[in-house]
Design a protein around this motif. Sequence first.
Motif, short mmCIF file in Angstrom:
data_model
loop_
_atom_site.label_atom_id
_atom_site.label_comp_id
_atom_site.label_asym_id
_atom_site.label_seq_id
_atom_site.Cartn_x
_atom_site.Cartn_y
_atom_site.Cartn_z
N LEU A 130 0.82 -1.22 0.00
CA LEU A 130 0.00 0.00 0.00
C LEU A 130 0.85 1.27 0.00
CD1 LEU A 130 -2.61 1.61 0.27
CD2 LEU A 130 -2.56 1.18 2.73
N SER A 131 1.92 1.27 0.79
CA SER A 131 2.75 2.49 0.86
C SER A 131 3.43 2.78 -0.47
CB SER A 131 3.79 2.37 1.97
OG SER A 131 4.64 1.27 1.71
N LEU A 132 3.89 1.73 -1.18
CA LEU A 132 4.52 1.94 -2.48
C LEU A 132 3.50 2.45 -3.49
CD1 LEU A 132 6.91 -1.13 -2.91
CD2 LEU A 132 7.41 1.13 -2.01
N ILE A 133 2.27 1.94 -3.41
CA ILE A 133 1.20 2.42 -4.29
C ILE A 133 0.90 3.88 -3.99
CG2 ILE A 133 -1.25 2.12 -4.87
CD1 ILE A 133 -0.92 -0.87 -4.26
N SER A 134 1.09 4.30 -2.74
CA SER A 134 0.79 5.68 -2.34
C SER A 134 1.88 6.67 -2.73
CB SER A 134 0.59 5.75 -0.82
OG SER A 134 -0.38 4.84 -0.38
N VAL A 135 3.10 6.19 -2.96
CA VAL A 135 4.25 7.08 -3.22
C VAL A 135 4.02 8.05 -4.38
CG1 VAL A 135 6.65 7.11 -4.03
CG2 VAL A 135 6.01 5.70 -2.08
N PRO A 136 3.57 7.60 -5.58
CA PRO A 136 3.36 8.55 -6.67
C PRO A 136 2.39 9.68 -6.33
CG PRO A 136 3.40 6.33 -7.54
CD PRO A 136 3.37 6.20 -6.04
N LEU A 137 1.34 9.39 -5.56
CA LEU A 137 0.40 10.43 -5.16
C LEU A 137 1.06 11.40 -4.18
CD1 LEU A 137 -2.45 11.54 -5.44
CD2 LEU A 137 -3.18 10.01 -3.58
N LEU A 138 1.91 10.88 -3.29
CA LEU A 138 2.64 11.74 -2.35
C LEU A 138 3.62 12.64 -3.09
CD1 LEU A 138 3.35 9.18 0.52
CD2 LEU A 138 1.78 11.14 0.61
N ILE A 139 4.16 12.16 -4.22
CA ILE A 139 5.07 12.98 -5.04
C ILE A 139 4.28 13.98 -5.87
CG2 ILE A 139 6.73 12.94 -6.96
CD1 ILE A 139 7.64 10.19 -5.98
N TYR A 140 3.16 13.53 -6.42
CA TYR A 140 2.35 14.36 -7.31
C TYR A 140 1.88 15.63 -6.61
CZ TYR A 140 -0.72 15.09 -11.36
OH TYR A 140 -1.31 15.59 -12.50
N HIS A 141 1.53 15.51 -5.34
CA HIS A 141 0.97 16.64 -4.59
C HIS A 141 1.92 17.85 -4.54
CE1 HIS A 141 -1.49 18.73 -1.65
NE2 HIS A 141 -0.41 18.90 -0.92
N PRO A 142 3.16 17.70 -4.04
CA PRO A 142 4.06 18.87 -4.02
C PRO A 142 4.46 19.33 -5.41
CG PRO A 142 5.23 16.89 -3.28
CD PRO A 142 3.78 16.53 -3.38
N VAL A 143 4.56 18.39 -6.37
CA VAL A 143 4.93 18.78 -7.73
C VAL A 143 3.87 19.68 -8.35
CG1 VAL A 143 5.27 17.91 -10.09
CG2 VAL A 143 6.42 16.79 -8.18
N GLN A 144 2.58 19.36 -8.13
CA GLN A 144 1.52 20.17 -8.72
C GLN A 144 1.49 21.57 -8.10
OE1 GLN A 144 -1.99 17.83 -8.04
NE2 GLN A 144 -2.30 18.53 -5.95
N ILE A 145 1.79 21.67 -6.82
CA ILE A 145 1.83 22.98 -6.17
C ILE A 145 3.02 23.78 -6.67
CG2 ILE A 145 2.10 24.17 -3.96
CD1 ILE A 145 0.56 21.88 -2.67
N LEU A 146 4.18 23.12 -6.80
CA LEU A 146 5.39 23.79 -7.27
C LEU A 146 5.22 24.30 -8.70
CD1 LEU A 146 8.40 24.53 -6.95
CD2 LEU A 146 8.96 22.23 -7.74
N LEU A 147 4.79 23.42 -9.59
CA LEU A 147 4.59 23.81 -10.99
C LEU A 147 3.53 24.90 -11.11
CD1 LEU A 147 4.67 20.46 -13.02
CD2 LEU A 147 6.33 22.32 -13.09
#
Length: 331
Positions: free
Chosen positions: A288-305
Amino acid sequence: MRLLERMRKEWFMIGIVLAIAGAKLEPSIGVNGGPLKPEITVSYIAVATIFFNSGLSLKTEELTSALVHIKLHLFIQIFTLAFFPATIWLFLQLLSITPINEWLLKGLQTVGCMPPPVSSAVILTKAVGGNEVSYRGIVITPLLLLLFLGSSSSVPFTSIFSQLFMTVVVPLIIGQIVRRYIKDWLERKKPPFGAISSSVLLMIIYTTFCDTFSNPNIDLDKFSLILILFIIFSIQLSFMLLTFLFSTRNNSGFTPADTVAIIFCSTHKSLTLGIPMLKIVFAGHEHLSLISVPLLIYHPVQILLGSVLVPTIKSWMVSRQKGVKLTRPTV
């Protein structure tokens, strides 16, 4: 002083890092059956709290005014909950032959299934001056997760939907009912709904990674993580460009303000709604945690971009609006 202000502003990002680090240092506290009892406190109480909070904060009375922008809403919903996940699925068919960790790839698919966030996309849209839209993918997102990743779930469909109903739908409805009676108080006091949900979400993230770090069989290679980070950046930029080109083409019927809403709301994904849903759909799954990693990365990336692109998009919108006014015939 500036550092403290910056840390206060980005407290949630810092909290995610500390939650994962804490799980790494002492995973036994947050594992199933541990002192925190996440099988109860997280799976039911924490998730229900987030959606009750959403019910309290959701201004249903404003949804009727959104019907004026029906075409805008339809475009965003179709792009976010149909085109986005389908495109990611096709892309993952190519990536499946690469050595990238298969659970991170499944995590990319879950990102595609998520609804837009109620926070960051709206904030960025307002910062530019675009039209704000209301949206919820609470019902569609679980169906998409089961459609694309159903075989990965270790929980029967009936159990998933019964828990979704009890921890998502019921608290949301109760929150809306309570809001009707205390609406004036909520408008006066303006409780920090976002901060409350984010704090609860940190607990969910912490217990999720406690399960990971307590399992010696799970290993995440840095090569896969770096590639996923690059892929997420590429996906966001590509989809933002695609939505811009589509919404600005001739006879699209969208105003410059609509285009701004489309760019941000069609490409952003909700971490606050996403993590609890993954916790339900993949309850007890060792990856579950590995499946969650891309979403955890996507969140700060979308705010930064989004933050980087706000000035450029704002200047484009202002210039386009001026151009429209100049080309209007005078009566």
